[in-house]
Structure formats: structure tokens, C-alpha cells
Scaffold this motif. Structure first.
Motif, mmCIF file in Angstrom:
data_model
loop_
_atom_site.group_PDB
_atom_site.id
_atom_site.type_symbol
_atom_site.label_atom_id
_atom_site.label_comp_id
_atom_site.label_asym_id
_atom_site.label_seq_id
_atom_site.Cartn_x
_atom_site.Cartn_y
_atom_site.Cartn_z
ATOM 1 N N SER A 161 0.859 -1.188 0.000
ATOM 2 C CA SER A 161 0.000 0.000 0.000
ATOM 3 C C SER A 161 0.894 1.236 0.000
ATOM 4 C CB SER A 161 -0.910 0.015 1.233
ATOM 5 O OG SER A 161 -1.751 -1.110 1.254
ATOM 6 N N LEU A 162 0.485 2.254 -0.744
ATOM 7 C CA LEU A 162 1.226 3.514 -0.817
ATOM 8 C C LEU A 162 0.253 4.647 -0.554
ATOM 9 C CD1 LEU A 162 3.714 5.291 -1.625
ATOM 10 C CD2 LEU A 162 2.937 5.100 -3.993
ATOM 11 N N ILE A 163 0.574 5.490 0.416
ATOM 12 C CA ILE A 163 -0.251 6.662 0.722
ATOM 13 C C ILE A 163 0.614 7.896 0.500
ATOM 14 C CG2 ILE A 163 -1.588 7.886 2.475
ATOM 15 C CD1 ILE A 163 -2.169 5.163 3.771
ATOM 16 N N THR A 164 0.159 8.783 -0.370
ATOM 17 C CA THR A 164 1.001 9.910 -0.794
ATOM 18 C C THR A 164 1.030 11.027 0.240
ATOM 19 O OG1 THR A 164 -0.880 10.806 -2.034
ATOM 20 C CG2 THR A 164 0.694 9.425 -3.230
ATOM 21 N N LYS A 192 -0.216 -7.104 7.844
ATOM 22 C CA LYS A 192 1.071 -7.656 7.405
ATOM 23 C C LYS A 192 1.427 -7.337 5.952
ATOM 24 C CE LYS A 192 0.956 -11.229 10.917
ATOM 25 N NZ LYS A 192 1.029 -12.665 11.261
ATOM 26 N N ILE A 193 0.756 -6.346 5.364
ATOM 27 C CA ILE A 193 1.112 -5.858 4.025
ATOM 28 C C ILE A 193 1.851 -4.532 4.204
ATOM 29 C CG2 ILE A 193 0.261 -5.087 1.778
ATOM 30 C CD1 ILE A 193 -0.205 -8.066 2.309
ATOM 31 N N PRO A 194 3.100 -4.414 3.738
ATOM 32 C CA PRO A 194 3.866 -3.187 3.984
ATOM 33 C C PRO A 194 3.185 -1.952 3.405
ATOM 34 C CG PRO A 194 4.948 -4.572 2.336
ATOM 35 C CD PRO A 194 3.841 -5.386 2.924
ATOM 36 N N VAL A 195 3.389 -0.830 4.075
ATOM 37 C CA VAL A 195 2.820 0.440 3.619
ATOM 38 C C VAL A 195 3.909 1.496 3.584
ATOM 39 C CG1 VAL A 195 2.051 1.052 5.966
ATOM 40 C CG2 VAL A 195 1.026 2.190 3.988
ATOM 41 N N VAL A 196 3.917 2.269 2.520
ATOM 42 C CA VAL A 196 4.842 3.400 2.358
ATOM 43 C C VAL A 196 4.044 4.694 2.453
ATOM 44 C CG1 VAL A 196 6.372 4.621 0.760
ATOM 45 C CG2 VAL A 196 6.496 2.117 0.944
ATOM 46 N N ILE A 197 4.524 5.626 3.241
ATOM 47 C CA ILE A 197 3.947 6.971 3.339
ATOM 48 C C ILE A 197 4.933 7.917 2.660
ATOM 49 C CG2 ILE A 197 2.944 8.719 4.844
ATOM 50 C CD1 ILE A 197 1.635 5.919 5.119
ATOM 51 N N SER A 198 4.508 8.572 1.590
ATOM 52 C CA SER A 198 5.430 9.403 0.813
ATOM 53 C C SER A 198 5.909 10.633 1.566
ATOM 54 C CB SER A 198 4.774 9.841 -0.506
ATOM 55 O OG SER A 198 4.456 8.726 -1.306
ATOM 56 N N ASP A 224 11.694 10.494 5.349
ATOM 57 C CA ASP A 224 12.769 10.394 6.337
ATOM 58 C C ASP A 224 14.065 9.910 5.694
ATOM 59 O OD1 ASP A 224 10.973 11.098 8.242
ATOM 60 O OD2 ASP A 224 10.902 9.164 9.266
ATOM 61 N N ARG A 225 13.914 9.052 4.716
ATOM 62 C CA ARG A 225 15.074 8.354 4.159
ATOM 63 C C ARG A 225 15.697 9.054 2.960
ATOM 64 N NH1 ARG A 225 15.197 2.043 2.145
ATOM 65 N NH2 ARG A 225 17.084 2.226 0.877
ATOM 66 N N ARG A 267 9.785 10.227 -3.831
ATOM 67 C CA ARG A 267 10.330 9.576 -2.629
ATOM 68 C C ARG A 267 9.555 8.281 -2.339
ATOM 69 N NH1 ARG A 267 10.581 15.180 0.063
ATOM 70 N NH2 ARG A 267 12.792 15.597 0.352
ATOM 71 N N GLY A 268 8.238 8.395 -2.384
ATOM 72 C CA GLY A 268 7.409 7.225 -2.133
ATOM 73 C C GLY A 268 7.614 6.138 -3.164
ATOM 74 N N ILE A 269 7.804 6.543 -4.410
ATOM 75 C CA ILE A 269 8.002 5.578 -5.501
ATOM 76 C C ILE A 269 9.316 4.810 -5.311
ATOM 77 C CG2 ILE A 269 8.403 5.363 -7.988
ATOM 78 C CD1 ILE A 269 5.462 5.976 -7.086
#
Length: 430
Positions: A161-164, A192-198, A224-225, A267-269
């Protein structure tokens, strides 16, 4: 029925959000689940990535699709709304769904649709899922329509999952605080499905972190990264350089999408691609670079800081809320011009006063009107604008407005066209 008759049939039969607004929104998943069950649950027959957020989810979905195409995957892409043709919503490797597939879907399922009376969006989601399953896509990028928790797309179990980002939009449905809106958007975070916050935002971060704990999910905050070193625009390309603070390396990307707001999207991508590789995909650095550089070419994306003319410079953008317009004004600062012209139209259920308050008073305005029932009357917009010392002319048709401004403007002027997705959709040149 032929294709055009089929689309009109659906518009007349079913509630359509982009035309009618809130009354077309179904605040539960019951209809979508019924449609999927009727179709044999196609949503479980292909891998997927779920993309949500207030702004940037469309661009991010197209970036991911382009990158996966470059990596050799047969990639589905579901987005909304469309700008020109309904078939834009459902693509495989950048090719819109054939019109006959739409006709056949409605014909096969007409009795069921008549009995259930889902929304137009719910019906469309079923079509997309069935088409992706029937075409055996390797993976599909699924963009959330509105919110997340109760959005019709939220019946998939994605790889990621990706949340911008989170900002104020559709507050009459999603809530009027960042925390409330984030809670709805966080609904796409699965156990248990990874999520990225942009993009980090303090009020939203707490909501996402709590949801990650609740669902035993690994959460990554991309901002952050990946630290921005440089952003520039050169000959209709954006050049972006990041430092990856974890791997201690520099990442350079060139993008066909120019808006400054793409900095956070990218960044999120980058973070999402790394996680996909950990989950068994094979996407190398060149796939990432080519996918970003060719995102428009590969996917056919339109309306994101798109250049319509060079002299005078005319661009259009689908940014349509306070956060989107704010970012576009920041991007404008990257350009040198003599006079700024703004051709604007809005739908009536947006916080238009908040947008008018931030617009530059030195700009020359033309107020237009989208060809949808939700559109704010251009004359009413002109009157509202006067409250903020914004003076301008009313030319309701966006194409006539562009032609008129081009005749008035100097070669070194800049013309911005937007305010609403539906204003941009009405541009003939697009």
C-alpha cells in the motif's frame, strides 16, 4: 448498444460522483463485494498495489505502472476520473481498455446491474478487476477513488500500500480534520502488508503509525530516508537528486512530470520499488530511471503540469484543492515570466475561498466553467474573487479562454490553466 450508447446508459442509470458529488457516493463496500462475487472475485486473481492519498495518488500510480512496464511486467492501471475518454481509467501497459470490452461487460451484466443499482464507480471497479484478471496481468496498480476505508477499490489484498499525503478535500465525506481524513485513508493498510507513506505530516503520522501497529504492518516514511539535494526544470524535464540516507548513495532521476509536488511522490516511488524487490519482483535501477523518465510516454498520463504551448508558455494542471494549488504556485516560482495569467474554474463543493485567498493578486484572471453539473458558475466565481482583490474576465469555455489569453499575452508571459480536473478535461488540445 454501441460504446457511446453504453456509456450514456450507465451515466443515466447509475449515480456518477464526478457529475453529482456526494449523493453518488456509497459509504460501504456491500455493492462492490456483491459485484465481485457475481464476477467470480476477479480481484483475487492478480497481484496489485493500492495507492491512496489526497494529492499525488494519480501521478504515483502512473509512475509505478511505468516502472513495472520497463521491468517487463504486464501491468494493469486503474485510475479515476478520466479526462477525455472513459477507457483511460483502465489500461494495460499504457493501452486503454478496448471500447468493445466495455460494451460486452455491460451487456453480460445488465440484468445484475439493473437489480443492484450500484454507483457508476462501483460498476467501473468491477469492470477493471474482471478485465485485469481475464488478461492475466502480472500486477495492477489500483488508485483509490475517494478516501480509502470505504472506497470501492478496498476489496483487494495488495503486495504493497502507498499513501502519498493528506490534505483537505472532500471534507463533507471524509471529515474536516487531518486526523479524520487520515483515518479514512489509512483504511487501505492491510494486515502484514507493507505500507509506504510518501510525505510526513505530524497529525496524519500518528494515525498511520497506530494503524500499522494494529495491523502488524511494516510502515516506511519515505521522506525520512530520501533527502532532496536538488530540484530543477530543464527543457520540460524535472531533474531531481536525492541522498538515500540508509544505503548511503545518490539517486538521480529525470521526470516527464515537472510539478514540484512530484518531489514527495518520487520519494514514495523509490521506497515502494525497494519493497517490491524484497517481495520477489525484479526491478533494477535502470527500470526505475526509465520508468520515471518515460512516465507520460508509457502510460499516456495527461494534465499534470502539461505544456500546451511554448510562446507564450501555457500549461495546465489538474490540482484542484488548497494543497494542490499551493504546490503549483511553488512550482510557478521556478519560472521566469513577464506577466502571469490564470484561467480558472472550480466545482462548487470545494473550499474555493481558501484557494482564492492564496492566489497572486498581480496575476490577470479569466474565469471559466467546467461542463459538469457540479461546476461553479463562472460569473459567481468572478464575484467571489473580487472579495480577494482578484479582478478578471469571464469566458466560460476554457478553450475560448485560452485562445483569448494567447491573443492578449506577450511572448514572455506565463498562462496557467486549472482549478478543476474537469476544466482541464475540457481542453481540446489535451
Amino acid at each position: 448498444m454501441n460504446y457511446q450508447e453504453t456509456i450514456e446508459y450507465l451515466y443515466q442509470l447509475l449515480p456518477v460522483f464526478h457529475r453529482e458529488g456526494k449523493k453518488a457516493y456509497k459509504a460501504d463496500l456491500k455493492n462492490t463485494l456483491a459485484i465481485c462475487e457475481h464476477l467470480g472475485n476477479p480481484q483475487h486473481q492478480f497481484k496489485s498495489i493500492h495507492v491512496g492519498g489526497t494529492n499525488g495518488k494519480g501521478s504515483s500510480s502512473h509512475f509505478l505502472a511505468s516502472i513495472l512496464q520497463e521491468a517487463g511486467y504486464k501491468t494493469g492501471l486503474y485510475t479515476s476520473p478520466h479526462l477525455k475518454s472513459f477507457t483511460e481509467r483502465i489500461k494495460i501497459n499504457g493501452q486503454p481498455i478496448p471500447e468493445q470490452e466495455v460494451v460486452d461487460y455491460v451487456e453480460r451484466n445488465k440484468a445484475f446491474i439493473l437489480d443492484l443499482r450500484p454507483s457508476f464507480f462501483e460498476c467501473t471497479v468491477g469492470l477493471a478487476f474482471e478485465y485485469f484478471a481475464s488478461q492475466n496481468v502480472d500486477i495492477a496498480i489500483i488508485e483509490v477513488g475517494l478516501g480509502g476505508r470505504l472506497d470501492s477499490t478496498n476489496v483487494i489484498t495488495p503486495e504493497l500500500s502507498l499513501i502519498t499525503n493528506i490534505s483537505f478535500d472532500h471534507t463533507d465525506i471524509l471529515g474536516n480534520t487531518i486526523e479524520q481524513i487520515a483515518t479514512e485513508k489509512a483504511g487501505i493498510i492491510k494486515p502484514k502488508i507493507p505500507v509506504v507513506i510518501s510525505q510526513r505530516q505530524p497529525e496524519a503520522d500518528v494515525v498511520f503509525q497506530n494503524k500499522a501497529v494494529e495491523t502488524s504492518t511494516v510502515i516506511s516514511f519515505a521522506s525520512d530516508r530520501y533527502i532532496l539535494n536538488e530540484y530543477s526544470v530543464v527543457e520540460n524535464f524535472a531533474k531531481v537528486e536525492y541522498s538515500d540516507t540508509q544505503n548511503k548513495e545518490i539517486i538521480n532521476l529525470e521526470s516527464q512530470l515537472i510539478g514540484r509536488y512530484q518531489i514527495d511522490n518520487l520519494r514514495g516511488i523509490i521506497n515502494a520499488v525497494e519493497i517490491l524487490n524484497k517481495r520477489g519482483f525484479a526491478i533494477d535501477k535502470k527500470d526505475l530511471e526509465r520508468g520515471v523518465a518515460k512516465v507520460v510516454t508509457n502510460t499516456g498520463l495527461k494534465g499534470r503540469w502539461q505544456t500546451l504551448r511554448e510562446t507564450p508558455k501555457v500549461i495546465c494542471d489538474t490540482g484542484h484543492n488548497i494543497a494542490g494549488i499551493t504546490e503549483n504556485l511553488v512550482t510557478l516560482d521556478k519560472y521566469r515570466y513577464h506577466q502571469l495569467w490564470m484561467i480558472l474554474g472550480f466545482v462548487s463543493d470545494k473550499d474555493i475561498r481558501a484557494i482564492l485567498e492564496i492566489l497572486p493578486k498581480t496575476a490577470k484572471f479569466v474565469f471559466c466553467q467546467a461542463d459538469v453539473p457540479r461546476a461553479l458558475e463562472a460569473d459567481d466565481l468572478q464575484q467571489l474573487a473580487k472579495d480577494y482583490q482578484l479582478e478578471g474576465t469571464v469566458i466560460k469555455d476554457v478553450n475560448k479562454a485560452i485562445d483569448w489569453v494567447v491573443q492578449q499575452a506577450s511572448e514572455d508571459d506565463f498562462v496557467y490553466v486549472g482549478g478543476s480536473t474537469f476544466v482541464v478535461a475540457g481542453i481540446h488540445q489535451l
